[in-house]
Design a protein around this motif. Structure first.
Motif, PDB file in Angstrom:
ATOM      1  N   LEU A  54      21.969 -13.091   7.000  1.00  0.00           N
ATOM      2  CA  LEU A  54      22.290 -12.793   8.392  1.00  0.00           C
ATOM      3  C   LEU A  54      21.538 -13.733   9.331  1.00  0.00           C
ATOM      4  O   LEU A  54      22.023 -14.075  10.405  1.00  0.00           O
ATOM      5  CB  LEU A  54      21.941 -11.328   8.712  1.00  0.00           C
ATOM      6  N   LYS A  55      20.351 -14.169   8.902  1.00  0.00           N
ATOM      7  CA  LYS A  55      19.547 -15.048   9.745  1.00  0.00           C
ATOM      8  C   LYS A  55      20.000 -16.505   9.646  1.00  0.00           C
ATOM      9  O   LYS A  55      20.082 -17.199  10.641  1.00  0.00           O
ATOM     10  CB  LYS A  55      18.066 -14.941   9.350  1.00  0.00           C
ATOM     11  N   ASN A  56      20.267 -16.967   8.416  1.00  0.00           N
ATOM     12  CA  ASN A  56      20.585 -18.391   8.273  1.00  0.00           C
ATOM     13  C   ASN A  56      22.045 -18.660   7.921  1.00  0.00           C
ATOM     14  O   ASN A  56      22.431 -19.794   7.676  1.00  0.00           O
ATOM     15  CB  ASN A  56      19.661 -19.047   7.243  1.00  0.00           C
ATOM     16  N   THR A  61      25.306 -18.032  -2.584  1.00  0.00           N
ATOM     17  CA  THR A  61      26.109 -17.399  -3.628  1.00  0.00           C
ATOM     18  C   THR A  61      27.511 -18.000  -3.607  1.00  0.00           C
ATOM     19  O   THR A  61      28.107 -18.156  -2.539  1.00  0.00           O
ATOM     20  CB  THR A  61      26.205 -15.882  -3.399  1.00  0.00           C
ATOM     21  N   LEU A  62      28.024 -18.339  -4.786  1.00  0.00           N
ATOM     22  CA  LEU A  62      29.389 -18.849  -4.921  1.00  0.00           C
ATOM     23  C   LEU A  62      30.236 -17.810  -5.640  1.00  0.00           C
ATOM     24  O   LEU A  62      29.764 -17.175  -6.582  1.00  0.00           O
ATOM     25  CB  LEU A  62      29.391 -20.158  -5.726  1.00  0.00           C
ATOM     26  N   GLY A  63      31.459 -17.629  -5.204  1.00  0.00           N
ATOM     27  CA  GLY A  63      32.395 -16.756  -5.903  1.00  0.00           C
ATOM     28  C   GLY A  63      33.269 -17.574  -6.831  1.00  0.00           C
ATOM     29  O   GLY A  63      33.630 -18.710  -6.515  1.00  0.00           O
ATOM     30  N   MET A  64      33.580 -17.003  -7.989  1.00  0.00           N
ATOM     31  CA  MET A  64      34.476 -17.692  -8.923  1.00  0.00           C
ATOM     32  C   MET A  64      35.513 -16.727  -9.452  1.00  0.00           C
ATOM     33  O   MET A  64      35.189 -15.637  -9.900  1.00  0.00           O
ATOM     34  CB  MET A  64      33.691 -18.298 -10.088  1.00  0.00           C
ATOM     35  N   MET A 112      34.985 -12.412  -0.296  1.00  0.00           N
ATOM     36  CA  MET A 112      34.783 -12.766   1.117  1.00  0.00           C
ATOM     37  C   MET A 112      33.842 -11.761   1.787  1.00  0.00           C
ATOM     38  O   MET A 112      32.971 -12.124   2.582  1.00  0.00           O
ATOM     39  CB  MET A 112      36.114 -12.800   1.869  1.00  0.00           C
ATOM     40  N   GLU A 113      34.025 -10.474   1.462  1.00  0.00           N
ATOM     41  CA  GLU A 113      33.178  -9.430   2.043  1.00  0.00           C
ATOM     42  C   GLU A 113      31.726  -9.569   1.591  1.00  0.00           C
ATOM     43  O   GLU A 113      30.811  -9.127   2.285  1.00  0.00           O
ATOM     44  CB  GLU A 113      33.716  -8.044   1.660  1.00  0.00           C
ATOM     45  N   LYS A 114      31.516 -10.184   0.422  1.00  0.00           N
ATOM     46  CA  LYS A 114      30.161 -10.394  -0.087  1.00  0.00           C
ATOM     47  C   LYS A 114      29.492 -11.609   0.581  1.00  0.00           C
ATOM     48  O   LYS A 114      28.382 -11.976   0.219  1.00  0.00           O
ATOM     49  CB  LYS A 114      30.181 -10.618  -1.606  1.00  0.00           C
ATOM     50  N   ARG A 115      30.193 -12.223   1.530  1.00  0.00           N
ATOM     51  CA  ARG A 115      29.664 -13.353   2.294  1.00  0.00           C
ATOM     52  C   ARG A 115      29.289 -14.524   1.382  1.00  0.00           C
ATOM     53  O   ARG A 115      28.232 -15.145   1.541  1.00  0.00           O
ATOM     54  CB  ARG A 115      28.454 -12.922   3.136  1.00  0.00           C
TER      55      ARG A 115
END
Length: 336
Positions: A54-56, A61-64, A112-115
């Motif tokens: 949230l700060k940076n 994390t990458l989604g696959m 996407m929701e996991k940012r």
């Protein structure tokens, strides 16, 4: 579980100072830094990835998304992706679509929701929902092996046409003239490329293409078993079969054994991928080796580059495969 506030109290600093030590966002005196790091170790404090993101605006994390986690080919590609991602400071969240485009779209929403900072996608076929979802999202993405209509992204693939051509040309060089092909689903780019290579090799050698010698299956061992049963039941059965992946080839070898057809004396078989199991089939499988680990490494590096340089030109990279000759191929029996 320890909190940042507890770390601050024990280290006799503010929570802001703890945050700066963890995130390297401001110079902190060496004395305060050492106290904070010592307390973090003592209390086994684990910083919140969500709070840091949230700060940076980065979760590192990458989604696959892969189509089938039971296929050893994807396991070996994933290993390359994980190795490179770990060195680059990224974690992986892995999702399996089971070759279901609807499940694929649902999982991409979850990612996407996991940012996630970026997405690696080996598509399970495309549908309107997936195309729209990926086109709408500004998230960095890399497509592997299979493009998605309407989606502009970096694309990493192996040369499937050349692989299919090399496999078929090798069988022709052994003296085979009746060469069948067990292909993957006709909706997928790699399947189409391998068939294109197969057809090109037949044409260059002046060999007639027979419709009954081309079957499409589903990249599973059972699919290969069923396809070989059909081919071996033909009045004029092939003397060699090029198979679009090793799992289908291994299933097909089982079908040949069940039918009393000896490999390679009565039937030569070439697979595709060179999964670890290919060396241990009976007989060991001649196959087209894909650079699986290299594909994975290049994919991860390309995605991290895209995250760091979002406006750079799109990359399209094609890696080369190679023929690995083992004991499942030989000259046709009558010419041996």
């Amino acid at each position: 579980m320890a909190t940042m506030k507890q770390v601050a109290e024990k280290a006799r600093v503010s929570t802001t100072t703890v945050s700066h030590v963890i995130n390297n966002t401001r110079v902190v005196s060496e004395d305060a830094r050492e106290r904070v790091l010592s307390v973090i170790q003592e209390l086994r404090y684990i910083p919140s990835a969500v709070a840091r993101s949230l700060k940076n605006d980065r979760t590192h994390t990458l989604g696959m998304m892969i189509p089938n986690n039971s296929n050893p080919y994807f396991a070996e590609v994933i290993q390359g992706i994980e190795d490179a991602s770990f060195k680059l400071g990224y974690n992986i969240i892995l999702c399996n679509s089971d070759d279901n485009p609807k499940k694929q779209a649902a999982y991409i929403r979850v990612l996407m929701e996991k940012r996630i900072d970026g997405l690696i996608l080996v598509s399970s076929g495309s549908d309107e929902e997936l195309s729209q979802l990926l086109a709408d999202e500004g998230i960095p993405k890399v497509l592997v092996d299979r493009e998605v209509s309407g989606v502009s992204a970096d694309f990493i693939e192996a040369d499937h046409v050349q692989g299919g051509y090399d496999a078929t040309s090798y069988l022709i060089s052994l003296g085979h003239r009746r060469i069948a092909c067990v292909a993957g689903p006709d909706t997928l780019l790699p399947s189409g490329g391998r068939v294109t290579g197969y057809l090109r090799a037949l044409k260059e050698a002046g060999l007639e293409f027979r419709n009954k010698y081309l079957l499409h299956s589903d990249f599973t061992s059972q699919g290969g078993f069923n396809a070989f049963q059909k081919l071996l039941a033909l009045p004029e059965r092939p003397t060699a079969i090029f198979v679009s992946n090793d799992l289908m080839a291994i299933g097909g070898i089982c079908a040949a054994n069940a039918a009393g057809v000896r490999i390679p004396q009565q039937l030569s078989v070439v697979g595709y991928d060179d999964i670890a199991l290919a060396s241990f089939s009976t007989p060991p499988l001649t196959t087209i080796a894909q650079p699986k680990h290299a594909i994975g490494e290049l994919t991860a590096k390309t995605l991290v580059d895209r995250i760091q340089h979002p406006d750079a030109p799109l990359r399209r990279e094609m890696l080369q495969s190679r023929l690995v000759i083992r004991q499942s191929t030989a000259a046709p029996e009558q010419q041996a």
